[in-house]
Motif scaffolding. Sequence first.
Motif, short mmCIF file in Angstrom:
data_model
loop_
_atom_site.label_atom_id
_atom_site.label_comp_id
_atom_site.label_asym_id
_atom_site.label_seq_id
_atom_site.Cartn_x
_atom_site.Cartn_y
_atom_site.Cartn_z
N LEU A 202 0.82 -1.21 0.00
CA LEU A 202 0.00 0.00 0.00
C LEU A 202 0.86 1.26 0.00
CD1 LEU A 202 -2.91 -0.87 2.49
CD2 LEU A 202 -3.02 -0.70 0.00
N ALA A 203 1.95 1.23 0.77
CA ALA A 203 2.82 2.40 0.85
C ALA A 203 3.44 2.72 -0.52
CB ALA A 203 3.91 2.17 1.89
N MET A 204 4.01 1.72 -1.17
CA MET A 204 4.64 1.93 -2.46
C MET A 204 3.61 2.24 -3.55
SD MET A 204 7.81 1.68 -1.75
CE MET A 204 7.48 2.17 -0.04
N PHE A 205 2.44 1.60 -3.47
CA PHE A 205 1.39 1.83 -4.46
C PHE A 205 0.87 3.26 -4.35
CE2 PHE A 205 -2.98 1.33 -6.19
CZ PHE A 205 -2.65 0.81 -7.43
N MET A 206 0.72 3.74 -3.12
CA MET A 206 0.25 5.12 -2.91
C MET A 206 1.25 6.12 -3.47
SD MET A 206 -0.67 7.03 0.68
CE MET A 206 1.05 6.98 1.23
N ILE A 207 2.54 5.84 -3.29
CA ILE A 207 3.56 6.71 -3.86
C ILE A 207 3.45 6.75 -5.38
CG2 ILE A 207 6.06 6.97 -4.21
CD1 ILE A 207 6.41 5.75 -1.39
N GLY A 208 3.22 5.58 -5.98
CA GLY A 208 3.06 5.51 -7.42
C GLY A 208 1.86 6.29 -7.91
N LEU A 209 0.74 6.21 -7.16
CA LEU A 209 -0.46 6.94 -7.54
C LEU A 209 -0.23 8.45 -7.53
CD1 LEU A 209 -3.31 5.03 -5.63
CD2 LEU A 209 -2.85 4.98 -8.09
N ALA A 210 0.58 8.91 -6.56
CA ALA A 210 0.81 10.35 -6.42
C ALA A 210 1.97 10.85 -7.26
CB ALA A 210 1.07 10.69 -4.95
N MET A 211 2.72 9.94 -7.86
CA MET A 211 3.94 10.34 -8.57
C MET A 211 3.62 11.10 -9.85
SD MET A 211 7.10 7.94 -9.79
CE MET A 211 8.56 8.65 -10.55
N GLU A 212 4.41 12.13 -10.09
CA GLU A 212 4.29 12.93 -11.31
C GLU A 212 5.57 12.76 -12.11
OE1 GLU A 212 2.92 14.77 -14.17
OE2 GLU A 212 1.61 15.09 -12.44
N TRP A 213 5.43 12.29 -13.37
CA TRP A 213 6.62 12.04 -14.18
C TRP A 213 7.29 13.35 -14.61
CZ3 TRP A 213 8.64 7.32 -14.54
CH2 TRP A 213 7.81 6.22 -14.30
N LYS A 214 6.48 14.37 -14.83
CA LYS A 214 7.02 15.66 -15.26
C LYS A 214 6.95 16.64 -14.09
CE LYS A 214 5.57 15.10 -20.09
NZ LYS A 214 4.76 15.67 -21.21
N ILE A 215 8.01 17.38 -13.90
CA ILE A 215 8.04 18.34 -12.80
C ILE A 215 8.81 19.57 -13.26
CG2 ILE A 215 10.14 17.33 -11.82
CD1 ILE A 215 8.97 17.98 -9.04
N ASP A 216 8.28 20.75 -12.96
CA ASP A 216 8.93 21.98 -13.42
C ASP A 216 10.18 22.25 -12.60
OD1 ASP A 216 8.23 23.79 -11.04
OD2 ASP A 216 6.26 23.07 -11.65
N LYS A 217 11.00 23.18 -13.10
CA LYS A 217 12.30 23.45 -12.49
C LYS A 217 12.18 23.94 -11.05
CE LYS A 217 14.82 24.44 -16.78
NZ LYS A 217 15.62 25.44 -17.53
N GLY A 218 11.14 24.75 -10.79
CA GLY A 218 10.96 25.29 -9.44
C GLY A 218 10.71 24.19 -8.43
N ARG A 219 9.83 23.27 -8.78
CA ARG A 219 9.51 22.18 -7.85
C ARG A 219 10.66 21.18 -7.78
NH1 ARG A 219 3.64 19.76 -8.76
NH2 ARG A 219 4.38 19.52 -10.90
N LEU A 220 11.37 20.98 -8.90
CA LEU A 220 12.53 20.09 -8.88
C LEU A 220 13.60 20.63 -7.94
CD1 LEU A 220 14.04 17.63 -9.98
CD2 LEU A 220 14.84 19.05 -11.88
#
Length: 304
Positions: A202-220
């Motif tokens: 559940l922990a790893m699956f939840m991380i996958g659900l929330a994961m964003e493949w693209k992220i802007d420079k500010g957030r990176l």
Amino acid sequence: MLDILLVTGSYVLVILIGSICSQSGFIASETKNVVSKMLFYITLPATVIYSFVGFEFDATLLIASAIGLASTLLGFFGTVLYTMKKSPEKRAFHTLLGYGYNVGCFALPFVSAQFGPAGVVAACMFDLGNCIMVSGGGYALTRAFILKKRTEGVLLSILRTLLKSPALDCYVVLILLSLAGLSVPASIGVLLEPLMHANSFLAMFMIGLAMEWKIDKGRLKEVLQCLCWRVFVAVVFCAIVYVFIPMAESVKVVTIVCMLAPIMSVGLVYVMWIDGDTKMAGFAISLSVAVSLVLMTTATMLLS
């Protein structure tokens, strides 16, 4: 070593499955809210209780607990200092993810595969100190001092938040029982074992659900700053433990491995609760998993 790679590889696989399910629309990303409640209120407390099956208190292992507490406190208050010029929302991101270690869902299976039952006991003792901040302490302080979301006095607000953490409550009760010479019966462990195994998924699956493949420079930039601070604190404490702390070599290695573990998955739950940037949090946790895989594997190979 193959066992270690297989265990960690399985975590990466579950994260990828969750991410693909979310990105493809097969499972709505909002499902992470349901998963987070199952994780925080059901499987995580069950994992804590399961880890105390047959547990025998050893006062010498309290050193590992003290290291776990000290490293999380430094990690938390360090983020408070270096983010003073940021907005409350950005500060909250760092103070919720810039400290603490994913022992129950990540390091524990890793340690079990490499060091066996004795290593698991040492990891649990490290987690006793770690969990004070991870299981509600850091969230309570962030909510009270960074976001200033409190309706009563500061201490009462923090205490109320801590008491709402099932995992921390379980730890407190189980420690008291251990001090009294009591341990969780094996029959309880049999009942809770399926929930314990479900916790990592559940922990790893939840991380996958929330994961964003693209992220802007500010957030990176925010993510990298957070991860660099975590690695810095971990490396400093690993060096202190290795050189100065009088511990059995096996316990010393397990403690070092635990301090190289990734961001606690429950950190994503806390970010959800403050209506923070869950995409950025999911990306940060996923990236920290990749970094920790390298660091934990390297440390195990060099020190074992």
